[in-house]
Write an enzyme that holds these catalytic residues in place. Sequence first.
Site, PDB file in Angstrom:
ATOM      1  N   LYS A 142      22.950  29.378 -11.105  1.00 49.33           N
ATOM      2  CA  LYS A 142      21.634  29.306 -10.476  1.00 49.33           C
ATOM      3  C   LYS A 142      20.519  29.544 -11.482  1.00 49.33           C
ATOM      4  CE  LYS A 142      24.021  28.860  -6.739  1.00 49.33           C
ATOM      5  NZ  LYS A 142      24.301  27.514  -6.243  1.00 49.33           N
TER       6      LYS A 142
ATOM      7  N   GLU B 288      18.031  21.144  -3.258  1.00 49.70           N
ATOM      8  CA  GLU B 288      17.394  21.842  -2.149  1.00 49.70           C
ATOM      9  C   GLU B 288      16.021  22.354  -2.580  1.00 49.70           C
ATOM     10  OE1 GLU B 288      19.942  24.808  -0.553  1.00 49.70           O
ATOM     11  OE2 GLU B 288      21.421  23.355   0.176  1.00 49.70           O
TER      12      GLU B 288
ATOM     13  N   GLU C 133      17.973  24.920  -5.636  1.00 51.80           N
ATOM     14  CA  GLU C 133      19.246  24.775  -6.328  1.00 51.80           C
ATOM     15  C   GLU C 133      19.775  23.360  -6.174  1.00 51.80           C
ATOM     16  OE1 GLU C 133      22.083  27.399  -4.579  1.00 51.80           O
ATOM     17  OE2 GLU C 133      22.158  26.335  -2.676  1.00 51.80           O
TER      18      GLU C 133
ATOM     19  N   ASN D 287      23.410  21.289  -5.402  1.00 51.04           N
ATOM     20  CA  ASN D 287      24.822  21.304  -5.004  1.00 51.04           C
ATOM     21  C   ASN D 287      25.462  20.072  -5.630  1.00 51.04           C
ATOM     22  OD1 ASN D 287      23.714  22.338  -1.784  1.00 51.04           O
ATOM     23  ND2 ASN D 287      24.562  23.647  -3.358  1.00 51.04           N
TER      24      ASN D 287
ATOM     25  N   GLU E 107      25.980  17.818   5.212  1.00 46.42           N
ATOM     26  CA  GLU E 107      25.121  16.995   6.055  1.00 46.42           C
ATOM     27  C   GLU E 107      24.927  15.584   5.511  1.00 46.42           C
ATOM     28  OE1 GLU E 107      24.243  21.299   6.340  1.00 46.42           O
ATOM     29  OE2 GLU E 107      24.130  19.887   4.680  1.00 46.42           O
TER      30      GLU E 107
ATOM     31  N   ARG F 295      26.937  20.721  13.812  1.00 45.64           N
ATOM     32  CA  ARG F 295      28.288  21.189  13.508  1.00 45.64           C
ATOM     33  C   ARG F 295      28.789  21.976  14.714  1.00 45.64           C
ATOM     34  NH1 ARG F 295      29.361  24.761  10.011  1.00 45.64           N
ATOM     35  NH2 ARG F 295      31.211  23.863   9.029  1.00 45.64           N
TER      36      ARG F 295
ATOM     37  N   ARG G 113      37.107  39.403  61.649  1.00 43.25           N
ATOM     38  CA  ARG G 113      37.146  40.665  60.915  1.00 43.25           C
ATOM     39  C   ARG G 113      38.202  41.634  61.446  1.00 43.25           C
ATOM     40  NH1 ARG G 113      36.253  45.803  60.067  1.00 43.25           N
ATOM     41  NH2 ARG G 113      35.859  46.199  62.266  1.00 43.25           N
ATOM     42  N   ASP G 114      37.906  42.320  62.531  1.00 41.94           N
ATOM     43  CA  ASP G 114      38.762  43.436  62.940  1.00 41.94           C
ATOM     44  C   ASP G 114      40.154  42.989  63.348  1.00 41.94           C
ATOM     45  OD1 ASP G 114      39.354  46.074  63.243  1.00 41.94           O
ATOM     46  OD2 ASP G 114      38.411  46.307  65.208  1.00 41.94           O
ATOM     47  N   ALA G 115      40.274  41.784  63.902  1.00 37.06           N
ATOM     48  CA  ALA G 115      41.588  41.297  64.318  1.00 37.06           C
ATOM     49  C   ALA G 115      42.518  41.174  63.115  1.00 37.06           C
ATOM     50  CB  ALA G 115      41.460  39.964  65.041  1.00 37.06           C
ATOM     51  N   HIS G 116      42.047  40.503  62.052  1.00 37.44           N
ATOM     52  CA  HIS G 116      42.940  40.355  60.893  1.00 37.44           C
ATOM     53  C   HIS G 116      43.009  41.641  60.078  1.00 37.44           C
ATOM     54  CE1 HIS G 116      40.066  39.824  57.495  1.00 37.44           C
ATOM     55  NE2 HIS G 116      39.301  39.167  58.335  1.00 37.44           N
ATOM     56  N   GLN G 117      41.999  42.510  60.214  1.00 37.91           N
ATOM     57  CA  GLN G 117      42.123  43.825  59.570  1.00 37.91           C
ATOM     58  C   GLN G 117      43.250  44.617  60.215  1.00 37.91           C
ATOM     59  OE1 GLN G 117      38.484  46.030  58.837  1.00 37.91           O
ATOM     60  NE2 GLN G 117      39.502  47.984  59.194  1.00 37.91           N
TER      61      GLN G 117
ATOM     62  N   ARG H 170      29.116  51.884  58.290  1.00 37.54           N
ATOM     63  CA  ARG H 170      29.621  53.251  58.427  1.00 37.54           C
ATOM     64  C   ARG H 170      28.501  54.289  58.245  1.00 37.54           C
ATOM     65  NH1 ARG H 170      34.539  51.516  54.484  1.00 37.54           N
ATOM     66  NH2 ARG H 170      35.961  50.709  56.073  1.00 37.54           N
TER      67      ARG H 170
ATOM     68  N   ASP I  56      29.562  56.662  62.895  1.00 33.99           N
ATOM     69  CA  ASP I  56      29.960  57.692  61.939  1.00 33.99           C
ATOM     70  C   ASP I  56      31.333  58.195  62.347  1.00 33.99           C
ATOM     71  OD1 ASP I  56      29.204  59.724  59.721  1.00 33.99           O
ATOM     72  OD2 ASP I  56      29.911  60.972  61.375  1.00 33.99           O
TER      73      ASP I  56
ATOM     74  N   LYS J 104      32.886  52.660  70.858  1.00 31.42           N
ATOM     75  CA  LYS J 104      33.834  52.181  69.840  1.00 31.42           C
ATOM     76  C   LYS J 104      35.153  52.938  70.011  1.00 31.42           C
ATOM     77  CE  LYS J 104      34.421  51.970  64.782  1.00 31.42           C
ATOM     78  NZ  LYS J 104      35.170  50.699  64.793  1.00 31.42           N
TER      79      LYS J 104
ATOM     80  N   HIS K 237      34.171  48.242  72.646  1.00 30.43           N
ATOM     81  CA  HIS K 237      35.169  47.797  71.664  1.00 30.43           C
ATOM     82  C   HIS K 237      36.434  48.617  71.860  1.00 30.43           C
ATOM     83  CE1 HIS K 237      36.876  46.845  67.659  1.00 30.43           C
ATOM     84  NE2 HIS K 237      37.204  48.130  67.623  1.00 30.43           N
TER      85      HIS K 237
ATOM     86  N   HIS L 129      41.106  48.581  71.071  1.00 25.69           N
ATOM     87  CA  HIS L 129      42.309  47.980  70.488  1.00 25.69           C
ATOM     88  C   HIS L 129      43.384  47.959  71.566  1.00 25.69           C
ATOM     89  CE1 HIS L 129      41.225  47.902  66.093  1.00 25.69           C
ATOM     90  NE2 HIS L 129      40.258  48.661  66.575  1.00 25.69           N
TER      91      HIS L 129
ATOM     92  N   THR M 105      37.725  55.418  60.122  1.00 27.25           N
ATOM     93  CA  THR M 105      37.479  55.488  58.680  1.00 27.25           C
ATOM     94  C   THR M 105      36.123  56.135  58.389  1.00 27.25           C
ATOM     95  OG1 THR M 105      38.696  53.402  58.448  1.00 27.25           O
ATOM     96  CG2 THR M 105      37.375  54.107  56.578  1.00 27.25           C
TER      97      THR M 105
END
Length: 1106
Positions: A154, A251, A264, A266, A272, A317, A511-515, A584, A618, A681, A711, A713, A848
């Site tokens: 250089k 350059e 410099e 090259n 490029e 690149r 929800r609650d049925a499949h839970q 909750r 609650d 509930k 509600h 069960h 819960t």
Amino acid sequence: MLLQVGGKRSALGLLAIRRVWSMSRSAHTAPQTLEYKPIKKVMVANRGEIAIRVFRACTELGIRTVAVYSEQDTGQMHRQKADEAYLIGKGLPPVAAYLHIPDIIKVAKENGVDAIHPGYGFLSERADFAQACMDAGVRFIGPTPDVVRKMGDKVEARAIAFSAGVPVVPGTDGPISSLQQAQEFSNSYGFPIIFKAAYGGGGRGMRVVREYEVMSKISPPSVLSYGRGKWRRCRFYLFPQVGYENAGTVEFLVDKHGKHYFIEVNSRLQVEHTVTEEITDVDLVHAQLRVCEGRSLPELGLKQDKIRINGYAIQCRVTTEDPARGFQPDTGRLEVFRSGEGMGIRLDSASAFQGAVISPHYDSLLVKVIASGKDLPAASAKMSRALAEFRVRGVKTNIPFLQNVLSNNQFLNATVDTQFIDENPDLFNLKPVQNRAQKLLHYLGHVMVNGPTTPIPVKAKPSPIDPVIPPVPLGEPPVGFRDVLLREGPDGFAKAVRAHQGLLLMDTTFRDAHQSLLATRVRTHDLKRIAPFVAHSFSNLFSVENWGGATFDVAMRFLCECPWRRLQEMRALMPNVPFQMLLRGANAVGYTNYPDNAVFKFCEVAKENGMDIFRVFDSLNYLPNMLLGMEAAGAAGGVVEAAISYTGDVSDPTRQKYSLDYYLKLADELVKAGTHILCIKDMAGLLKPDSGHLLVSALRDRFPDVPIHVHTHDTAGAGVAAMLACAEAGADIVDVAVDSMAGMTSQPSMGAIVACTKGTKLNTGISLEKVFDYSEYWEVTRGLYAPFDCTATMKSGNADVYENEIPGGQYTNLHFQAHSMGLGNKFKEVKKAYAEANKLLGDLIKVTPSSKIVGDLAQFMVQNSLTRAEVEERADELSFPLSVVEFLQGHIGIPHGGFPEPFRSKVLKSLPRVEGRPGASLPPLDFQALEKQLRDAHGDEITPEDVMSAAMYPKVFQEFKEFTRTFGPVDCLDTRLFLDGPKIAEEFEVELERGKTLHIKALALGDLNKAGQREVFFELNGQLRSVLVKDTMAMKEMHFHPKALKDVRGQIGQGQQVEKGQPLCVLSAMKMETVVNSPLSGTVAKIYVTADSTLEGDDLILEITE
């Protein structure tokens, strides 16, 4: 540079480095003395893209080609593109192999090579290599050794430029050897300055210095340079000064005044060079070869006055570098590679193909993309389009960064300078790559190799039968009760409900049925399929319960899907039916206390996403907790349904703790607090027809204008009778589930209630035929969830629930747990222990999380063979479950009648007690700080809904985000594939979004490799794809380098103290050097690497403890 621009405009107005190309045969070599010697065989002493580029040029000229490769490059494309290929540097490190001149010369001599092209990098600017070629009688395609030496120094190159009259950047005349020399230079020219190695290349050894303190840390010998610049076309007369032959690059910097300064030379082909080729239509490699053969530039038609610049060209690149990590190279296997193509696009590739392994040893280039157009905007548009077409999977790339550059106005207006990147931090606002298809293949492969990702309670496979969706009419669904709510608000909605003639139903199937029956595992995928049918067929439902409770965390924890997205998608499909959720109280949808503002914010976000009715309860009927939840739901604009959790038996005069008077007084407080709807509930199904009639009648008499919702069960089997009794007594709404999802621990049957009330004053107005269609869908869908179905172990309900009072969902879970532990024959004992545990804790309301506390104590008693009397006697010495201890401390509130004494005092001893409402003392949650934390960890795609998920379940949300980052949107898979994966040769479709469907076929499962992985093969949209999947069982028996955890700051990779920001080590990958700094102050606990260790992405370097 990552991106190079070339064009025909004489002054681009850009401020940066300017590279000027030259093909030269200087005056020192007169044309008439040249001897033409054709080249027959060329070796490229290089690898990757540049080797392939030269091979192509040679092939076009009829020249035979020879490749050399290292031991690490046996799979690289360049060796396959040549006519011959030979191993060099056996036993040497990867880079050293390509620097081993004796091996290269030996291969050239042994195989009749008469010319060597050095490419760029490696030996391309080594004068000793050029000399070795000449000494061996092999032509060097480039300048003479003496010129290479002069240009590589250089200091000497700068002196030559100066003597040739070329302006140079101010700098030292020679290498400096002391700090004093550097200070003298900086005193004259100021900062910033650059320390540059006298013999350097590619930016290695360059350091920008802006102050004295930093300068004192730089080690000489170096060359100092000073400069600021602006691009401009310039012509020069440097090459004739040194007798330069062949191609080279000079350059320059150009300042704001238009003055250019030499940096410099090259002395080789530039990375490029493609830009020059595209705008001049000159094949530089052809020209190099012809000049080396002895042709003159005029013979090649390369006269300066004949060279024309046409349009603009841009080169990008594309590399496996991660812009988000300071362009740190990434390594791995290319699982997918698809390039951009089309008019105006040129691709010069390295080893970019599906299955290629990106090595950490070499340059990270995948392919050079060159776009050309009539002007800069046209070339930029073509480049942007081409980059958008790329699909690279398996490693990170710089494509998102390049796309940001190409959309930057400063770049498009050609006003960039050398500070462009520093002054545009938005370039690093990288758009995440979706990569959905490949991630889904990873998930499917993972399930095929390792089994389901969600815990499976029983050994059962999903049914092979797919449910059929009942016909749905075209157009919008009929008007429903939600239209009343949207029009008249919560108060008007409550009045309309109360004034309604007949019995209203809430459907709990979503929800609650499949839970209760399927461990909360039903996925959004199956809910979405039937939702339009419900919207069209059951528009007169009071509501659909589809959110809250356990479904919130289970969605993320086990189903790997976003609960908010479920709510959003359900709302879009069912716009006419009100949605109801379970809140909750002060616990929102969690199992712990939250700051008050978190509960309010949760309700606000839920309402914004489509929730309508908030059933607030609650677990202890603790009024302060309930009032907070009611206030939060009301403030959000939702319908408040305050729920009295029911236990005991109001019709039994011997059970007076939870008497009729207790419930009426509690209802007084809830109505006084402003609830729109009053709910009973009955979470365990304890309401008998008589007790239900008695309680509802009393509430109706006291609150004639308030809608009553019940509600229950059906665990004991009396649910339908109880709900009909409640309806006769004045209840406005009762909860039901569709027939195939009803009964046992779920809700009473929808079909039974509809049939029993038909033609009476309680008529529901619902079509039984539609119920049958609805039930048929869920009957088949339920088969998909066979691994979670309670009927695998529980064949019926049981009236003993009136004694043990176990809530429906918990009854199912306890039954599963008992059978999984081999205690199926002792479930009766578990239920008895539950009843005893309930008495120990003072006869609680059980829902819960209080029900879990009773269950934990029951299991503790069974596991330790303890009776109630023994627990009471030994309470001061037993180690109780944490949930029991925290309950007795007051963490979930105060139970009706207070805590049991002396049991509480014996258990707690000196432990602290919570006085009053548990959440009242918690500081407000800083949502802005939480959002920033999440964005830092997961990127800018974080939504307000994500923030709420993290607030409710920090660890679960973190794991969910990590899962989706790895496996993508698995909620688009059908349930059988999600749970069990595909079978070999199975073909299936996956709809990513409307109009984007993947066609997939599972092909094969590979053997275990040395890395503990199996390769899983698929056909995706007709193309072969494969993924490598870690075999978790095999991995347990194999040792691997530990990986750094993204959420653990103290893991970077003994005994030594380090400060935050202190450099720890340097990672080097070709020209990329990354300094790893300590993220915190502390002590180095363990080091996992040594000098020269070879690492992969995310490998752990060391651990630091604070």
